[in-house]
Design an enzyme around this catalytic site. Structure first.
Site, PDB file in Angstrom:
ATOM      1  N   ARG A  27      -4.615  -2.962  19.421  1.00  0.00           N
ATOM      2  CA  ARG A  27      -5.955  -3.159  18.837  1.00  0.00           C
ATOM      3  C   ARG A  27      -6.154  -4.626  18.498  1.00  0.00           C
ATOM      4  O   ARG A  27      -5.186  -5.370  18.322  1.00  0.00           O
ATOM      5  CB  ARG A  27      -6.077  -2.377  17.523  1.00  0.00           C
ATOM      6  CG  ARG A  27      -6.035  -0.886  17.674  1.00  0.00           C
ATOM      7  CD  ARG A  27      -6.305  -0.218  16.342  1.00  0.00           C
ATOM      8  NE  ARG A  27      -5.142  -0.082  15.491  1.00  0.00           N
ATOM      9  CZ  ARG A  27      -5.179  -0.049  14.170  1.00  0.00           C
ATOM     10  NH1 ARG A  27      -6.323  -0.199  13.523  1.00  0.00           N
ATOM     11  NH2 ARG A  27      -4.072   0.112  13.465  1.00  0.00           N
ATOM     12  N   TYR A  59       6.312  14.915  18.548  1.00  0.00           N
ATOM     13  CA  TYR A  59       6.747  13.724  17.791  1.00  0.00           C
ATOM     14  C   TYR A  59       8.276  13.722  17.653  1.00  0.00           C
ATOM     15  O   TYR A  59       8.947  12.724  17.943  1.00  0.00           O
ATOM     16  CB  TYR A  59       6.077  13.768  16.423  1.00  0.00           C
ATOM     17  CG  TYR A  59       6.367  12.601  15.505  1.00  0.00           C
ATOM     18  CD1 TYR A  59       5.961  11.315  15.828  1.00  0.00           C
ATOM     19  CD2 TYR A  59       7.033  12.806  14.293  1.00  0.00           C
ATOM     20  CE1 TYR A  59       6.197  10.253  14.953  1.00  0.00           C
ATOM     21  CE2 TYR A  59       7.261  11.756  13.417  1.00  0.00           C
ATOM     22  CZ  TYR A  59       6.846  10.477  13.757  1.00  0.00           C
ATOM     23  OH  TYR A  59       7.079   9.428  12.890  1.00  0.00           O
TER      24      TYR A  59
HETATM   25  P1  NAD Z   1       0.504   3.728  12.486  1.00  0.00           P
HETATM   26  O1  NAD Z   1      -0.088   4.826  13.275  1.00  0.00           O
HETATM   27  O2  NAD Z   1      -0.069   3.386  11.172  1.00  0.00           O
HETATM   28  O3  NAD Z   1       0.559   2.395  13.357  1.00  0.00           O
HETATM   29  C1  NAD Z   1       0.955   2.404  14.709  1.00  0.00           C
HETATM   30  C2  NAD Z   1       0.310   1.205  15.376  1.00  0.00           C
HETATM   31  O4  NAD Z   1       0.712   1.233  16.757  1.00  0.00           O
HETATM   32  C3  NAD Z   1      -1.216   1.199  15.342  1.00  0.00           C
HETATM   33  O5  NAD Z   1      -1.700  -0.005  14.769  1.00  0.00           O
HETATM   34  C4  NAD Z   1      -1.627   1.339  16.799  1.00  0.00           C
HETATM   35  O6  NAD Z   1      -2.796   0.605  17.134  1.00  0.00           O
HETATM   36  C5  NAD Z   1      -0.400   0.778  17.514  1.00  0.00           C
HETATM   37  N1  NAD Z   1      -0.260   1.249  18.890  1.00  0.00           N
HETATM   38  C6  NAD Z   1      -0.521   2.484  19.380  1.00  0.00           C
HETATM   39  N2  NAD Z   1      -0.303   2.495  20.713  1.00  0.00           N
HETATM   40  C7  NAD Z   1       0.104   1.258  21.052  1.00  0.00           C
HETATM   41  C8  NAD Z   1       0.465   0.651  22.276  1.00  0.00           C
HETATM   42  N3  NAD Z   1       0.452   1.323  23.440  1.00  0.00           N
HETATM   43  N4  NAD Z   1       0.850  -0.643  22.258  1.00  0.00           N
HETATM   44  C9  NAD Z   1       0.845  -1.356  21.105  1.00  0.00           C
HETATM   45  N5  NAD Z   1       0.480  -0.838  19.916  1.00  0.00           N
HETATM   46  C10 NAD Z   1       0.123   0.458  19.896  1.00  0.00           C
HETATM   47  O7  NAD Z   1       2.079   4.070  12.337  1.00  0.00           O
HETATM   48  P2  NAD Z   1       3.081   3.588  11.198  1.00  0.00           P
HETATM   49  O8  NAD Z   1       2.990   4.553  10.084  1.00  0.00           O
HETATM   50  O9  NAD Z   1       2.931   2.152  10.945  1.00  0.00           O
HETATM   51  O10 NAD Z   1       4.467   3.902  11.924  1.00  0.00           O
HETATM   52  C11 NAD Z   1       5.146   2.953  12.711  1.00  0.00           C
HETATM   53  C12 NAD Z   1       6.415   3.589  13.266  1.00  0.00           C
HETATM   54  O11 NAD Z   1       7.210   4.102  12.189  1.00  0.00           O
HETATM   55  C13 NAD Z   1       6.160   4.790  14.195  1.00  0.00           C
HETATM   56  O12 NAD Z   1       7.147   4.786  15.196  1.00  0.00           O
HETATM   57  C14 NAD Z   1       6.363   5.977  13.290  1.00  0.00           C
HETATM   58  O13 NAD Z   1       6.759   7.108  14.014  1.00  0.00           O
HETATM   59  C15 NAD Z   1       7.471   5.484  12.402  1.00  0.00           C
HETATM   60  N6  NAD Z   1       7.528   6.193  11.123  1.00  0.00           N
HETATM   61  C16 NAD Z   1       6.484   6.099  10.236  1.00  0.00           C
HETATM   62  C17 NAD Z   1       6.537   6.789   9.040  1.00  0.00           C
HETATM   63  C18 NAD Z   1       5.421   6.717   8.037  1.00  0.00           C
HETATM   64  O14 NAD Z   1       5.424   7.501   7.067  1.00  0.00           O
HETATM   65  N7  NAD Z   1       4.451   5.816   8.197  1.00  0.00           N
HETATM   66  C19 NAD Z   1       7.670   7.571   8.746  1.00  0.00           C
HETATM   67  C20 NAD Z   1       8.683   7.667   9.684  1.00  0.00           C
HETATM   68  C21 NAD Z   1       8.626   6.952  10.868  1.00  0.00           C
HETATM   69  C1  AKB Z   2       4.568  11.623   9.824  1.00  0.00           C
HETATM   70  O1  AKB Z   2       4.250  12.410   8.904  1.00  0.00           O
HETATM   71  O2  AKB Z   2       4.326  11.805  11.030  1.00  0.00           O
HETATM   72  C2  AKB Z   2       5.354  10.396   9.431  1.00  0.00           C
HETATM   73  C3  AKB Z   2       6.819  10.669   9.491  1.00  0.00           C
HETATM   74  C4  AKB Z   2       7.508  11.268   8.340  1.00  0.00           C
HETATM   75  O3  AKB Z   2       7.441  10.426  10.498  1.00  0.00           O
HETATM   76  N1  AKB Z   2       4.921   9.976   8.151  1.00  0.00           N
END
Ligand code: NAD
Ligand code: AKB
Length: 318
Positions: free
Chosen positions: A36, A141
């Site tokens: 984005r 996922y």
């Molecule tokens: P998010 O959805 O807030 O952000 C993901 C970002 O990736 C977005 O800004 C999106 O535009 C970008 N994106 C999507 N497709 C893309 C592409 N093809 N190329 C480049 N960018 C792209 O997610 P987040 O919460 O920041 O999570 C980041 C990572 O951490 C993920 O792998 C998620 O599975 C992992 N994770 C998150 C949590 C949580 O609670 N937030 C918990 C466990 C694991």
């Molecule tokens: C989700 O709920 O998908 C994330 C995670 C725990 O991976 N916050």
């Protein structure tokens, strides 16, 4: 000097990880990227690149141009969105990780991969889930997270790429909205409590999950990447946790600040089923012993900090 690339940098974690990395290593050391465009008013001191991680050429180009030494690969679809669009989730989550690992192999980069409590499934022991245990998730996922952990292990064993990862619980933060996960309620609840004094929760009141406040999560990511690699036995990926509560318990803690706050429940069957397939709590002994992981925020201090920040934001907006 080698720089650090963050993919998916405009998301919930990326917004805060980029700042934490800039504080640790300096603004010049960090390159933020996302598919984005950055929002108007985004921090202009940090270099930003438009990168779609499903396009290997774009990744290789940015890694080469900026002399990248470490990639924090955050781009992915989260659990609820991935369940709605499983085919897209497989493509985004797996193709982008594969491309990051290929770029890292060619250019000698280290890679951070965020796995999740979603990498476990209904046949996993649910309480104090061990570091090494059954991983048969029933969501797309989770399938991409287990596959990602294994792919990272493969690139480490086969090509000596320095891959490291964390199995993160639900993350709570106030800077950017969550991206479509099952644990998003634990962020939304604060915004609704401050603005409206009430919240309708999509998980049942007694749904118990591990959680973590974002400052602990970004510190964990940075500390893991700094750790002495020879001490890491598990690498991909370490269980980490900090907080453990149900929606009802979180509401009780919020009421200490907003006494009239009310919570009601309108269960979303898809997200409830996902949550019920995940562990109720993780055992993070391996992270504590192999690289000295320890969280700083408890439930009370996290809730106080969240309410302070969100109230300030609401006052500025009004
Ligand atoms: P998010 O959805 O807030 O952000 C993901 C970002 O990736 C977005 O800004 C999106 O535009 C970008 N994106 C999507 N497709 C893309 C592409 N093809 N190329 C480049 N960018 C792209 O997610 P987040 O919460 O920041 O999570 C980041 C990572 O951490 C993920 O792998 C998620 O599975 C992992 N994770 C998150 C949590 C949580 O609670 N937030 C918990 C466990 C694991
Ligand atoms: C989700 O709920 O998908 C994330 C995670 C725990 O991976 N916050």
């Amino acid at each position: 000097m080698h720089k650090i690339l963050v993919t998916g940098a405009l998301g919930q974690i990326g917004c805060e990880l980029v700042s934490a990395l800039a504080q640790t290593y300096g603004t010049q050391a960090v390159v933020a990227s996302d598919v984005r465009a950055p929002p108007p008013g985004a921090d202009r001191e940090i270099r930003y690149e438009n990168v779609d991680c499903t396009k290997l050429q774009q990744l290789q180009d940015v890694v080469r141009r900026h002399n990248i030494g470490t990639i924090y690969h955050l781009a992915a679809l989260l659990s609820a969105v991935a369940e709605e669009k499983p085919q897209v989730a497989w493509k985004v989550n797996m193709a982008s990780l594969f491309n990051v690992l290929e770029a890292a192999r060619e250019h000698g980069c280290a890679v951070f991969f965020p796995s999740s409590i979603g990498a476990f499934g209904p046949t996993t022991p649910t309480d104090a889930t061990p570091q090494v245990t059954i991983q048969r998730p029933t969501t797309m996922y989770g399938v991409t997270k287990v596959s990602g952990e294994m792919l990272c292990d493969y690139y480490h064993a086969r090509f000596a790429v320095d891959t490291r990862g964390l199995r993160l619980p639900g993350l709570i933060s106030h800077s950017a909205p969550p991206g479509g996960g099952t644990t998003d309620y634990a962020v939304e609840i604060f915004h609704h409590a401050v603005r409206y004094g009430r919240y309708s929760c999509f998980l049942k009141p007694d749904t118990r999950l591990d959680m973590m406040y974002m400052p602990d999560a970004t510190r964990a990511m940075i500390e893991l990447m700094k750790a002495d690699g020879s001490q890491l036995k598990h690498r991909n990926a370490f269980n980490v946790t900090a907080l453990n509560f149900t929606p009802e318990e979180l509401a009780v803690e919020i009421r200490k600040h907003i006494p009239d706050f009310t919570i009601s429940y309108e269960t979303d069957p898809v997200r409830q089923a996902i949550a019920e397939s995940w562990p109720r709590s993780l055992d993070d002994t391996a992270a504590r012993s192999e690289w000295d992981w320890a969280p700083e925020y408890a439930l009370g201090s996290m809730v106080t900090d969240m309410i302070t920040h969100i109230t300030e934001k609401a006052q500025r907006a009004s």
